[in-house]
Design a protein around this motif. Structure first.
Motif, PDB file in Angstrom:
ATOM      1  N   GLU A  58       3.779   0.576   5.134  1.00 20.55           N
ATOM      2  CA  GLU A  58       3.619  -0.854   4.913  1.00 20.55           C
ATOM      3  C   GLU A  58       3.966  -1.208   3.466  1.00 20.55           C
ATOM      4  O   GLU A  58       3.645  -0.473   2.543  1.00 20.55           O
ATOM      5  CB  GLU A  58       2.171  -1.274   5.207  1.00 20.55           C
ATOM      6  CG  GLU A  58       1.760  -1.043   6.653  1.00 20.55           C
ATOM      7  CD  GLU A  58       0.258  -1.189   6.858  1.00 20.55           C
ATOM      8  OE1 GLU A  58      -0.490  -1.061   5.859  1.00 20.55           O
ATOM      9  OE2 GLU A  58      -0.169  -1.426   7.994  1.00 20.55           O
ATOM     10  N   GLY A  59       4.632  -2.335   3.287  1.00 18.79           N
ATOM     11  CA  GLY A  59       4.942  -2.804   1.936  1.00 18.79           C
ATOM     12  C   GLY A  59       6.000  -2.014   1.205  1.00 18.79           C
ATOM     13  O   GLY A  59       6.119  -2.102  -0.018  1.00 18.79           O
ATOM     14  N   GLU A  83       9.802 -12.074   3.819  1.00 16.69           N
ATOM     15  CA  GLU A  83       9.100 -11.050   3.056  1.00 16.69           C
ATOM     16  C   GLU A  83       7.671 -11.505   2.776  1.00 16.69           C
ATOM     17  O   GLU A  83       7.363 -12.681   2.752  1.00 16.69           O
ATOM     18  CB  GLU A  83       9.812 -10.814   1.715  1.00 16.69           C
ATOM     19  CG  GLU A  83      11.241 -10.343   1.869  1.00 16.69           C
ATOM     20  CD  GLU A  83      11.974 -10.336   0.542  1.00 16.69           C
ATOM     21  OE1 GLU A  83      11.331 -10.023  -0.480  1.00 16.69           O
ATOM     22  OE2 GLU A  83      13.167 -10.646   0.515  1.00 16.69           O
ATOM     23  N   ASP A  84       6.819 -10.525   2.573  1.00 13.60           N
ATOM     24  CA  ASP A  84       5.430 -10.809   2.242  1.00 13.60           C
ATOM     25  C   ASP A  84       5.156 -10.322   0.832  1.00 13.60           C
ATOM     26  O   ASP A  84       5.475  -9.189   0.489  1.00 13.60           O
ATOM     27  CB  ASP A  84       4.509 -10.072   3.239  1.00 13.60           C
ATOM     28  CG  ASP A  84       3.041 -10.300   2.941  1.00 13.60           C
ATOM     29  OD1 ASP A  84       2.722 -11.349   2.357  1.00 13.60           O
ATOM     30  OD2 ASP A  84       2.228  -9.442   3.305  1.00 13.60           O
ATOM     31  N   ASN A  85       4.588 -11.176   0.023  1.00 19.12           N
ATOM     32  CA  ASN A  85       4.330 -10.816  -1.369  1.00 19.12           C
ATOM     33  C   ASN A  85       2.961 -10.210  -1.580  1.00 19.12           C
ATOM     34  O   ASN A  85       2.647  -9.723  -2.650  1.00 19.12           O
ATOM     35  CB  ASN A  85       4.460 -12.072  -2.239  1.00 19.12           C
ATOM     36  CG  ASN A  85       5.491 -11.874  -3.342  1.00 19.12           C
ATOM     37  OD1 ASN A  85       5.970 -10.766  -3.527  1.00 19.12           O
ATOM     38  ND2 ASN A  85       5.819 -12.918  -4.043  1.00 19.12           N
ATOM     39  N   GLY A  87       1.267  -7.749   0.451  1.00 21.45           N
ATOM     40  CA  GLY A  87       1.397  -6.301   0.565  1.00 21.45           C
ATOM     41  C   GLY A  87       0.169  -5.561   1.065  1.00 21.45           C
ATOM     42  O   GLY A  87       0.122  -4.342   1.020  1.00 21.45           O
ATOM     43  N   HIS A  88      -0.854  -6.273   1.565  1.00 20.83           N
ATOM     44  CA  HIS A  88      -2.037  -5.568   2.074  1.00 20.83           C
ATOM     45  C   HIS A  88      -1.814  -5.011   3.482  1.00 20.83           C
ATOM     46  O   HIS A  88      -2.489  -4.109   3.924  1.00 20.83           O
ATOM     47  CB  HIS A  88      -3.238  -6.522   2.115  1.00 20.83           C
ATOM     48  CG  HIS A  88      -3.620  -7.043   0.768  1.00 20.83           C
ATOM     49  ND1 HIS A  88      -3.701  -6.241  -0.339  1.00 20.83           N
ATOM     50  CD2 HIS A  88      -3.927  -8.299   0.348  1.00 20.83           C
ATOM     51  CE1 HIS A  88      -4.051  -6.973  -1.395  1.00 20.83           C
ATOM     52  NE2 HIS A  88      -4.182  -8.224  -1.006  1.00 20.83           N
ATOM     53  N   ASP A  89      -0.905  -5.595   4.198  1.00 18.65           N
ATOM     54  CA  ASP A  89      -0.729  -5.261   5.598  1.00 18.65           C
ATOM     55  C   ASP A  89       0.756  -5.340   5.911  1.00 18.65           C
ATOM     56  O   ASP A  89       1.549  -5.825   5.123  1.00 18.65           O
ATOM     57  CB  ASP A  89      -1.510  -6.270   6.462  1.00 18.65           C
ATOM     58  CG  ASP A  89      -1.790  -5.743   7.854  1.00 18.65           C
ATOM     59  OD1 ASP A  89      -1.284  -4.652   8.167  1.00 18.65           O
ATOM     60  OD2 ASP A  89      -2.500  -6.414   8.610  1.00 18.65           O
ATOM     61  N   SER A  90       1.142  -4.860   7.082  1.00 19.06           N
ATOM     62  CA  SER A  90       2.536  -4.968   7.469  1.00 19.06           C
ATOM     63  C   SER A  90       2.845  -6.407   7.848  1.00 19.06           C
ATOM     64  O   SER A  90       2.216  -6.975   8.719  1.00 19.06           O
ATOM     65  CB  SER A  90       2.834  -4.046   8.655  1.00 19.06           C
ATOM     66  OG  SER A  90       4.183  -4.163   9.028  1.00 19.06           O
ATOM     67  N   PHE A  91       3.823  -6.991   7.163  1.00 18.66           N
ATOM     68  CA  PHE A  91       4.159  -8.387   7.397  1.00 18.66           C
ATOM     69  C   PHE A  91       4.967  -8.541   8.678  1.00 18.66           C
ATOM     70  O   PHE A  91       4.863  -9.536   9.382  1.00 18.66           O
ATOM     71  CB  PHE A  91       4.951  -8.912   6.190  1.00 18.66           C
ATOM     72  CG  PHE A  91       5.249 -10.386   6.254  1.00 18.66           C
ATOM     73  CD1 PHE A  91       4.228 -11.325   6.264  1.00 18.66           C
ATOM     74  CD2 PHE A  91       6.562 -10.835   6.294  1.00 18.66           C
ATOM     75  CE1 PHE A  91       4.505 -12.684   6.315  1.00 18.66           C
ATOM     76  CE2 PHE A  91       6.846 -12.190   6.335  1.00 18.66           C
ATOM     77  CZ  PHE A  91       5.808 -13.109   6.348  1.00 18.66           C
ATOM     78  N   HIS A 256      14.156  -8.962  -6.080  1.00 24.08           N
ATOM     79  CA  HIS A 256      12.787  -9.453  -5.888  1.00 24.08           C
ATOM     80  C   HIS A 256      12.565 -10.770  -6.624  1.00 24.08           C
ATOM     81  O   HIS A 256      12.444 -11.824  -6.024  1.00 24.08           O
ATOM     82  CB  HIS A 256      11.783  -8.392  -6.343  1.00 24.08           C
ATOM     83  CG  HIS A 256      10.359  -8.777  -6.150  1.00 24.08           C
ATOM     84  ND1 HIS A 256       9.842  -9.114  -4.916  1.00 24.08           N
ATOM     85  CD2 HIS A 256       9.335  -8.907  -7.026  1.00 24.08           C
ATOM     86  CE1 HIS A 256       8.563  -9.437  -5.051  1.00 24.08           C
ATOM     87  NE2 HIS A 256       8.233  -9.320  -6.320  1.00 24.08           N
TER      88      HIS A 256
END
Length: 292
Positions: A58-59, A83-85, A87-91, A256
């Motif tokens: 993840e991330g 995209e997910d910024n 990063g705690h979980d799979s986006f 990024h």
């Protein structure tokens, strides 16, 4: 590796050791030849597209890599794969095919990416779902669930996959900072997926992301990536753990927070893409010769 749990982050080296010469050569000054190779690529088999399946923790930056490839080929910043910024979980939750657009908005490159839910020790994407995806059994829109795999009676189970549905290159995307600190269970999942791909003769590549975060000398100058001994050692450890040879592991920095393209970032991404496309084309030709 630890016993079923993540290692604590090892301290970064206090002194950066440089190799006497880069262990891999890249023509940093001229990215155009590799860019043209990727842009001009056309499979020998008419109507064939190279399907590239991205997987990893993840991330790790799977979606960012897709966006970065699109940006390089389009010549401007582009965001297609969300995209997910945090990063705690799979986006990424659903199986999605991403086509790479050419300058003409109506035409696309003959290779596609599939992005899937991230691997995690106790949750994340079900390994069996990745194995089904390799065989072309998973249709777009399938929502991943860590608790169960896709069943044959599901409407998104592909009962008769054709050559374009099947995966031609499996790409493991891993952040540089955790190359040798991954959870044992995650490493085992990567190995399991790799063994299934090997059984199907699918070539495997690794993309090492976020290389600028592990060493100030690389952050300062990306051209140091193949000169820093620490970086090579981390890649060698990862290679030994999961079984992907060093020649098939490519360090990259995804776009990024940049607003303009950068030649060094482009060169590393293009170097990886040339290898991925070539591996996919060789796989297609190998399968065609076998069936022929």
């Amino acid at each position: 590796m630890g016993k079923g749990h993540s290692k604590s982050h090892a301290p970064e080296p206090t002194k950066t050791n440089f190799l006497s010469k880069p262990w891999r050569e890249i023509n940093w000054g001229d990215k155009q030849s590799v860019l043209q190779f990727v842009k001009n690529f056309k499979p020998h088999v008419e109507g064939q597209q190279i399907r590239i399946l991205l997987h990893g923790p993840e991330g790790a930056g799977k979606s960012s890599f897709i966006n970065s490839v699109q940006s390089v080929l389009l010549g401007e910043m582009y965001t297609q794969a969300l995209e997910d910024n945090i990063g705690h979980d799979s986006f990424t939750k659903k199986y999605t095919t991403y086509k790479i657009q050419k300058e003409d908005p109506q035409s696309f490159y003959p290779f596609v990416f599939n992005d899937i839910m991230g691997l995690a020790p106790t949750k994340g994407v079900h390994v069996d779902d990745i194995k089904l995806a390799l065989k072309g059994r998973v249709m777009d829109g399938y929502r991943f669930n860590p608790e169960w795999r896709l069943s044959e009676d599901d409407r998104l189970y592909n009962n008769s996959p054709d050559d374009n549905d099947k995966v031609h290159v499996l790409v493991c995307v891993v952040p540089a900072s955790t190359l040798s600190q991954m959870n044992d269970k995650t490493v085992q999942k990567i190995r399991d997926i790799r063994m299934e791909a090997s059984a199907l003769d699918i070539p495997q590549v690794a993309i090492v992301t976020k290389i600028d975060e592990v060493c100030p000398e690389i952050m300062e100058d990306l051209q140091n990536v193949y000169k820093v001994e620490y970086m090579k050692e981390k890649m060698q450890q990862f290679s030994a753990e999961v079984g992907i040879p060093m020649k098939s592991i490519f360090p990259v920095k995804n776009y990024h927070d940049e607003i303009n393209l950068n030649n060094d970032i482009d060169s590393l991404i293009l170097s990886a893409m040339k290898h991925i496309i070539t591996a996919g084309e060789n796989h297609v030709n190998f399968k065609k010769n076998q069936s022929g």
